[in-house]
Motif scaffolding. Structure first.
Motif, PDB file in Angstrom:
ATOM      1  N   ALA A   1       0.731  -1.334   0.213  1.00 51.47           N
ATOM      2  CA  ALA A   1      -0.281   0.125   0.100  1.00 51.47           C
ATOM      3  C   ALA A   1       0.644   1.618   0.293  1.00 51.47           C
ATOM      4  CB  ALA A   1      -0.863  -0.278   1.005  1.00 51.47           C
ATOM      5  N   ASP A   2       2.005   1.537   0.798  1.00 53.52           N
ATOM      6  CA  ASP A   2       2.923   2.686   0.758  1.00 53.52           C
ATOM      7  C   ASP A   2       3.446   2.725  -0.936  1.00 53.52           C
ATOM      8  OD1 ASP A   2       2.773   2.728   3.465  1.00 53.52           O
ATOM      9  OD2 ASP A   2       4.555   1.842   3.800  1.00 53.52           O
ATOM     10  N   ARG A   3       3.551   1.904  -1.882  1.00 55.52           N
ATOM     11  CA  ARG A   3       4.514   1.804  -2.898  1.00 55.52           C
ATOM     12  C   ARG A   3       3.201   2.094  -3.799  1.00 55.52           C
ATOM     13  NH1 ARG A   3       6.598  -2.712  -1.532  1.00 55.52           N
ATOM     14  NH2 ARG A   3       5.179  -4.161  -2.783  1.00 55.52           N
ATOM     15  N   MET A   4       1.873   2.486  -3.953  1.00 56.61           N
ATOM     16  CA  MET A   4       0.378   2.320  -4.426  1.00 56.61           C
ATOM     17  C   MET A   4       0.727   4.050  -5.007  1.00 56.61           C
ATOM     18  SD  MET A   4      -2.265  -0.003  -3.588  1.00 56.61           S
ATOM     19  CE  MET A   4      -3.591   0.598  -3.917  1.00 56.61           C
ATOM     20  N   LYS A   5       0.716   4.271  -5.540  1.00 57.07           N
ATOM     21  CA  LYS A   5       0.465   5.411  -6.071  1.00 57.07           C
ATOM     22  C   LYS A   5      -0.742   6.382  -5.578  1.00 57.07           C
ATOM     23  CE  LYS A   5       2.753   5.588 -10.616  1.00 57.07           C
ATOM     24  NZ  LYS A   5       3.571   5.292 -11.934  1.00 57.07           N
ATOM     25  N   GLY A   6      -1.707   5.976  -5.530  1.00 64.54           N
ATOM     26  CA  GLY A   6      -3.195   6.487  -4.988  1.00 64.54           C
ATOM     27  C   GLY A   6      -2.749   6.377  -2.993  1.00 64.54           C
ATOM     28  N   LYS A   7      -3.533   7.691  -2.768  1.00 65.18           N
ATOM     29  CA  LYS A   7      -3.982   9.067  -1.745  1.00 65.18           C
ATOM     30  C   LYS A   7      -3.389   7.885  -0.474  1.00 65.18           C
ATOM     31  CE  LYS A   7      -3.275  13.092  -0.452  1.00 65.18           C
ATOM     32  NZ  LYS A   7      -3.902  14.889  -0.051  1.00 65.18           N
ATOM     33  N   TYR A   8      -5.099   7.032  -0.429  1.00 65.73           N
ATOM     34  CA  TYR A   8      -5.638   6.347   0.561  1.00 65.73           C
ATOM     35  C   TYR A   8      -5.756   5.141   0.476  1.00 65.73           C
ATOM     36  CZ  TYR A   8      -5.365  11.202   2.202  1.00 65.73           C
ATOM     37  OH  TYR A   8      -5.485  12.337   2.682  1.00 65.73           O
ATOM     38  N   PRO A   9      -4.964   4.502  -0.270  1.00 61.87           N
ATOM     39  CA  PRO A   9      -5.527   2.509  -0.408  1.00 61.87           C
ATOM     40  C   PRO A   9      -5.671   2.140   0.769  1.00 61.87           C
ATOM     41  CG  PRO A   9      -3.293   2.877   0.089  1.00 61.87           C
ATOM     42  CD  PRO A   9      -3.742   4.232   0.286  1.00 61.87           C
ATOM     43  N   PHE A  10      -7.373   1.236   0.329  1.00 61.12           N
ATOM     44  CA  PHE A  10      -7.732   0.592   1.502  1.00 61.12           C
ATOM     45  C   PHE A  10      -7.225  -0.844   1.489  1.00 61.12           C
ATOM     46  CE2 PHE A  10     -11.317  -1.566   3.255  1.00 61.12           C
ATOM     47  CZ  PHE A  10     -11.716  -1.090   4.584  1.00 61.12           C
ATOM     48  N   ILE A  11      -7.033  -1.330   2.685  1.00 53.89           N
ATOM     49  CA  ILE A  11      -6.688  -2.902   2.839  1.00 53.89           C
ATOM     50  C   ILE A  11      -8.380  -3.155   3.424  1.00 53.89           C
ATOM     51  CG2 ILE A  11      -5.172  -4.412   3.921  1.00 53.89           C
ATOM     52  CD1 ILE A  11      -3.806  -1.888   4.473  1.00 53.89           C
ATOM     53  N   PHE A  12      -8.991  -4.333   2.571  1.00 53.69           N
ATOM     54  CA  PHE A  12      -9.802  -5.329   3.324  1.00 53.69           C
ATOM     55  C   PHE A  12      -9.094  -6.508   3.749  1.00 53.69           C
ATOM     56  CE2 PHE A  12     -11.404  -2.798  -0.628  1.00 53.69           C
ATOM     57  CZ  PHE A  12     -12.639  -2.899  -0.213  1.00 53.69           C
ATOM     58  N   ASP A  13     -10.093  -6.790   5.298  1.00 52.88           N
ATOM     59  CA  ASP A  13      -9.910  -8.068   5.898  1.00 52.88           C
ATOM     60  C   ASP A  13     -10.510  -9.107   5.697  1.00 52.88           C
ATOM     61  OD1 ASP A  13      -9.304  -9.225   7.960  1.00 52.88           O
ATOM     62  OD2 ASP A  13      -8.524  -8.344   9.561  1.00 52.88           O
ATOM     63  N   LEU A  14     -10.670  -9.790   4.989  1.00 60.56           N
ATOM     64  CA  LEU A  14     -11.331 -10.693   4.802  1.00 60.56           C
ATOM     65  C   LEU A  14     -12.472 -11.240   6.592  1.00 60.56           C
ATOM     66  CD1 LEU A  14     -10.707 -12.361   2.087  1.00 60.56           C
ATOM     67  CD2 LEU A  14     -11.932 -11.263   2.120  1.00 60.56           C
ATOM     68  N   GLU A  15     -11.646 -11.551   7.296  1.00 62.14           N
ATOM     69  CA  GLU A  15     -11.403 -11.795   8.275  1.00 62.14           C
ATOM     70  C   GLU A  15     -13.458 -10.584   8.911  1.00 62.14           C
ATOM     71  OE1 GLU A  15     -11.035 -14.869  10.456  1.00 62.14           O
ATOM     72  OE2 GLU A  15     -10.335 -15.316   8.458  1.00 62.14           O
ATOM     73  N   ASP A  16     -12.843  -9.403   8.547  1.00 57.96           N
ATOM     74  CA  ASP A  16     -13.909  -8.938   8.627  1.00 57.96           C
ATOM     75  C   ASP A  16     -15.399  -8.329   7.841  1.00 57.96           C
ATOM     76  OD1 ASP A  16     -15.702  -6.381   8.548  1.00 57.96           O
ATOM     77  OD2 ASP A  16     -14.388  -5.586   9.862  1.00 57.96           O
ATOM     78  N   GLN A  17     -16.647  -9.344   8.522  1.00 56.45           N
ATOM     79  CA  GLN A  17     -17.707  -9.552   7.946  1.00 56.45           C
ATOM     80  C   GLN A  17     -17.712  -8.811   7.087  1.00 56.45           C
ATOM     81  OE1 GLN A  17     -18.250 -12.776   7.329  1.00 56.45           O
ATOM     82  NE2 GLN A  17     -19.510 -12.504   5.787  1.00 56.45           N
ATOM     83  N   GLY A  18     -18.150  -7.344   7.375  1.00 53.04           N
ATOM     84  CA  GLY A  18     -18.349  -6.475   6.639  1.00 53.04           C
ATOM     85  C   GLY A  18     -17.696  -5.853   5.295  1.00 53.04           C
ATOM     86  N   HIS A  19     -15.963  -5.855   5.668  1.00 55.71           N
ATOM     87  CA  HIS A  19     -15.138  -5.953   4.184  1.00 55.71           C
ATOM     88  C   HIS A  19     -15.898  -7.377   3.369  1.00 55.71           C
ATOM     89  CE1 HIS A  19     -11.487  -4.021   6.760  1.00 55.71           C
ATOM     90  NE2 HIS A  19     -12.882  -2.701   6.732  1.00 55.71           N
ATOM     91  N   PHE A  20     -15.529  -8.368   3.533  1.00 56.59           N
ATOM     92  CA  PHE A  20     -16.041  -9.331   3.191  1.00 56.59           C
ATOM     93  C   PHE A  20     -17.298  -9.034   2.305  1.00 56.59           C
ATOM     94  CE2 PHE A  20     -17.417 -13.507   2.390  1.00 56.59           C
ATOM     95  CZ  PHE A  20     -16.359 -14.218   1.633  1.00 56.59           C
ATOM     96  N   ASP A  21     -18.290  -8.446   3.034  1.00 57.94           N
ATOM     97  CA  ASP A  21     -19.409  -8.228   2.188  1.00 57.94           C
ATOM     98  C   ASP A  21     -20.149  -7.246   1.338  1.00 57.94           C
ATOM     99  OD1 ASP A  21     -20.854 -10.266   3.740  1.00 57.94           O
ATOM    100  OD2 ASP A  21     -21.579  -8.929   5.031  1.00 57.94           O
ATOM    101  N   LYS A  22     -18.432  -6.452   1.356  1.00 61.62           N
ATOM    102  CA  LYS A  22     -18.433  -5.079   0.911  1.00 61.62           C
ATOM    103  C   LYS A  22     -17.445  -5.996  -0.985  1.00 61.62           C
ATOM    104  CE  LYS A  22     -18.346  -0.974  -1.127  1.00 61.62           C
ATOM    105  NZ  LYS A  22     -18.907   0.081  -1.510  1.00 61.62           N
TER     106      LYS A  22
END
Length: 104
Positions: free
Chosen positions: A58-79
């Motif tokens: 993520a630190d090497r990505m050009k985007g300003k605020y990359p989002f990291i999804f955690d598959l153990e978080d049900q909300g992230h998984f559902d999204k």
């Protein structure tokens, strides 16, 4: 889009979650088109076991605020499931070698 990339599917998310490769990050595909005239935005999916590795990516990505999804978080998984199955705005791809591999 190269032939080596395949469209990500919900089955991949389930496999990754079962195998504890829980951290997902998506990045814009540089040659992809933006959302205009009903054309979708192309994103590339990357996955990692360790949070430190995905943060380094993520630190090497050009985007300003990359989002990291955690598959153990049900909300992230559902999204992610919702975007993969219903999105008319985005198309998410994964390296074909990773999509086809038996991730063990």
């Amino acid at each position: 889009m190269s032939n080596e990339w395949k469209r990500a599917e919900i089955a991949l998310l389930l496999r990754l979650k079962d195998q504890k490769r829980r951290f997902i990050i998506v990045e814009p595909y540089e040659n992809g088109t933006g959302r205009q005239d009903n054309v979708w935005k192309v994103l590339l999916l990357n996955y990692y076991e360790a949070l430190i590795n995905v943060r380094s990516f993520a630190d090497r990505m050009k985007g300003k605020y990359p989002f990291i999804f955690d598959l153990e978080d049900q909300g992230h998984f559902d999204k992610l499931k919702r975007v993969l199955s219903q999105s008319a705005e985005y198309r998410i791809y994964v390296d074909g070698k990773l999509a086809d591999a038996d991730i063990a």
